[in-house]
Design a protein around this motif. Structure first.
Motif, PDB file in Angstrom:
ATOM      1  N   LEU A 259      -5.643   7.751   2.869  1.00  0.00           N
ATOM      2  CA  LEU A 259      -7.027   7.867   2.431  1.00  0.00           C
ATOM      3  C   LEU A 259      -7.923   6.943   3.247  1.00  0.00           C
ATOM      4  O   LEU A 259      -8.993   7.346   3.691  1.00  0.00           O
ATOM      5  CB  LEU A 259      -7.149   7.550   0.943  1.00  0.00           C
ATOM      6  N   VAL A 260      -7.485   5.704   3.460  1.00  0.00           N
ATOM      7  CA  VAL A 260      -8.277   4.764   4.253  1.00  0.00           C
ATOM      8  C   VAL A 260      -8.472   5.295   5.673  1.00  0.00           C
ATOM      9  O   VAL A 260      -9.588   5.312   6.191  1.00  0.00           O
ATOM     10  CB  VAL A 260      -7.629   3.361   4.280  1.00  0.00           C
TER      11      VAL A 260
ATOM     12  N   LEU B 131     -13.422  -3.337   2.273  1.00  0.00           N
ATOM     13  CA  LEU B 131     -12.171  -3.278   1.510  1.00  0.00           C
ATOM     14  C   LEU B 131     -11.694  -4.674   1.119  1.00  0.00           C
ATOM     15  O   LEU B 131     -11.196  -4.880   0.011  1.00  0.00           O
ATOM     16  CB  LEU B 131     -11.086  -2.542   2.299  1.00  0.00           C
TER      17      LEU B 131
ATOM     18  N   ALA C  24     -19.255   3.444  -3.337  1.00  0.00           N
ATOM     19  CA  ALA C  24     -18.076   2.617  -3.057  1.00  0.00           C
ATOM     20  C   ALA C  24     -17.832   1.541  -4.108  1.00  0.00           C
ATOM     21  O   ALA C  24     -17.598   0.387  -3.782  1.00  0.00           O
ATOM     22  CB  ALA C  24     -18.181   2.002  -1.662  1.00  0.00           C
TER      23      ALA C  24
ATOM     24  N   ARG D 176     -15.748  -1.241   7.510  1.00  0.00           N
ATOM     25  CA  ARG D 176     -14.914  -0.709   6.418  1.00  0.00           C
ATOM     26  C   ARG D 176     -13.854  -1.734   6.008  1.00  0.00           C
ATOM     27  O   ARG D 176     -13.590  -1.902   4.817  1.00  0.00           O
ATOM     28  CB  ARG D 176     -14.260   0.606   6.857  1.00  0.00           C
TER      29      ARG D 176
ATOM     30  N   LEU E 111     -10.925   8.181   5.562  1.00  0.00           N
ATOM     31  CA  LEU E 111     -12.304   7.719   5.397  1.00  0.00           C
ATOM     32  C   LEU E 111     -12.831   7.108   6.687  1.00  0.00           C
ATOM     33  O   LEU E 111     -13.991   7.329   7.056  1.00  0.00           O
ATOM     34  CB  LEU E 111     -12.386   6.705   4.253  1.00  0.00           C
TER      35      LEU E 111
ATOM     36  N   THR F  69       0.849  -1.179   0.000  1.00  0.00           N
ATOM     37  CA  THR F  69       0.000   0.000   0.000  1.00  0.00           C
ATOM     38  C   THR F  69       0.884   1.228   0.000  1.00  0.00           C
ATOM     39  O   THR F  69       1.854   1.312   0.725  1.00  0.00           O
ATOM     40  CB  THR F  69      -0.922   0.045   1.238  1.00  0.00           C
TER      41      THR F  69
ATOM     42  N   HIS G 226     -11.649   4.072  -3.879  1.00  0.00           N
ATOM     43  CA  HIS G 226     -10.996   5.303  -3.414  1.00  0.00           C
ATOM     44  C   HIS G 226     -10.282   6.046  -4.537  1.00  0.00           C
ATOM     45  O   HIS G 226     -10.002   7.233  -4.410  1.00  0.00           O
ATOM     46  CB  HIS G 226     -10.044   5.024  -2.242  1.00  0.00           C
TER      47      HIS G 226
ATOM     48  N   GLY H   2     -15.077   7.314  -4.978  1.00  0.00           N
ATOM     49  CA  GLY H   2     -15.161   7.341  -3.524  1.00  0.00           C
ATOM     50  C   GLY H   2     -16.357   6.605  -2.961  1.00  0.00           C
ATOM     51  O   GLY H   2     -17.013   5.821  -3.642  1.00  0.00           O
ATOM     52  N   ILE H   3     -16.633   6.884  -1.710  1.00  0.00           N
ATOM     53  CA  ILE H   3     -17.711   6.215  -0.994  1.00  0.00           C
ATOM     54  C   ILE H   3     -19.077   6.623  -1.533  1.00  0.00           C
ATOM     55  O   ILE H   3     -19.995   5.826  -1.605  1.00  0.00           O
ATOM     56  CB  ILE H   3     -17.624   6.521   0.518  1.00  0.00           C
TER      57      ILE H   3
ATOM     58  N   SER I 171      -0.890   2.451  -5.036  1.00  0.00           N
ATOM     59  CA  SER I 171      -2.179   3.000  -4.610  1.00  0.00           C
ATOM     60  C   SER I 171      -3.308   1.970  -4.679  1.00  0.00           C
ATOM     61  O   SER I 171      -4.404   2.224  -4.207  1.00  0.00           O
ATOM     62  CB  SER I 171      -2.546   4.197  -5.489  1.00  0.00           C
TER      63      SER I 171
ATOM     64  N   SER J  70      -2.767   5.835  -0.300  1.00  0.00           N
ATOM     65  CA  SER J  70      -3.920   4.975  -0.087  1.00  0.00           C
ATOM     66  C   SER J  70      -4.113   4.693   1.402  1.00  0.00           C
ATOM     67  O   SER J  70      -5.232   4.650   1.877  1.00  0.00           O
ATOM     68  CB  SER J  70      -3.797   3.679  -0.876  1.00  0.00           C
TER      69      SER J  70
END
Length: 180
Positions: free
Chosen positions: A10-11, A53, A169, A49, A14, A3, A154, A158-159, A76, A7
């Motif tokens: 970002l996780v 993922l 998502a 979440r 979120l 990762t 992402h 996005g969500i 990413s 990313s």
């Protein structure tokens, strides 16, 4: 798991936003003195979440396996393979680019056709563009090249999804040609 720093950030971002959405608002108290104690919502949100993922990663891996092609994976989480490679220079941040692309879901449902989108033009990493993964994608191929990209949510919309056409998502597939 490979990762990249963006990313991972970002996780975490979120997850923070989801936890804030679950927090009590206004003058409510969240401690043990509250008249309505709730289970640890933050842990529930994080667990939900993580499960999402993991399911998204499995869906992407299944899609790639069904393609019977060798995809490359970026830090990413984007996957791609080059269809036509002309060996021309790759764009850099600030370069103006023009592309033609179509966007679909992993199940093949077309969200935006190349005809509908027309030619998209922007300055790489200098102007907003959706899906946001396009900035990274165009820097991976040369001008005139064509490639297929798989964007996890992402890097896609996005969500929240987009324009009532992209489900929340959702990972997406882009068939893209970077114009010379």
């Amino acid at each position: 798991m490979n990762t990249g720093p963006y990313s991972r950030a970002l996780v975490y971002g979120l997850l923070f936003l989801e936890m804030m959405a679950c927090a009590p608002s206004g003058g409510q108290r969240a401690d043990s003195e509250s008249s309505n104690p709730q289970p640890n919502r933050a842990e529930e949100v994080i667990d939900r979440r993580i499960r999402h993922l993991q399911a998204e990663r499995a869906d992407i891996e299944n899609f790639i396996a069904s393609e019977n092609r060798t995809y490359q994976r970026t830090g990413s989480g984007m996957h791609y393979f080059v269809i036509d490679e002309l060996g021309r220079e790759k764009p850099k941040p600030g370069d103006r680019v023009s592309i033609k692309c179509s966007i679909s879901l992993l199940d093949g449902e077309v969200l935006f056709s190349a005809r509908e989108l027309g030619v998209l033009r922007w300055a790489v990493e200098r102007e907003d563009m959706e899906p946001i993964g396009l900035h990274e994608a165009v820097q991976l191929i040369g001008r005139g090249d064509s490639a297929r990209f798989v964007f996890p949510a992402h890097l896609a919309y996005g969500i929240s999804g987009s324009q009532g056409r992209v489900p929340m998502a959702s990972a997406v597939v882009l068939d893209l040609r970077l114009l010379p």
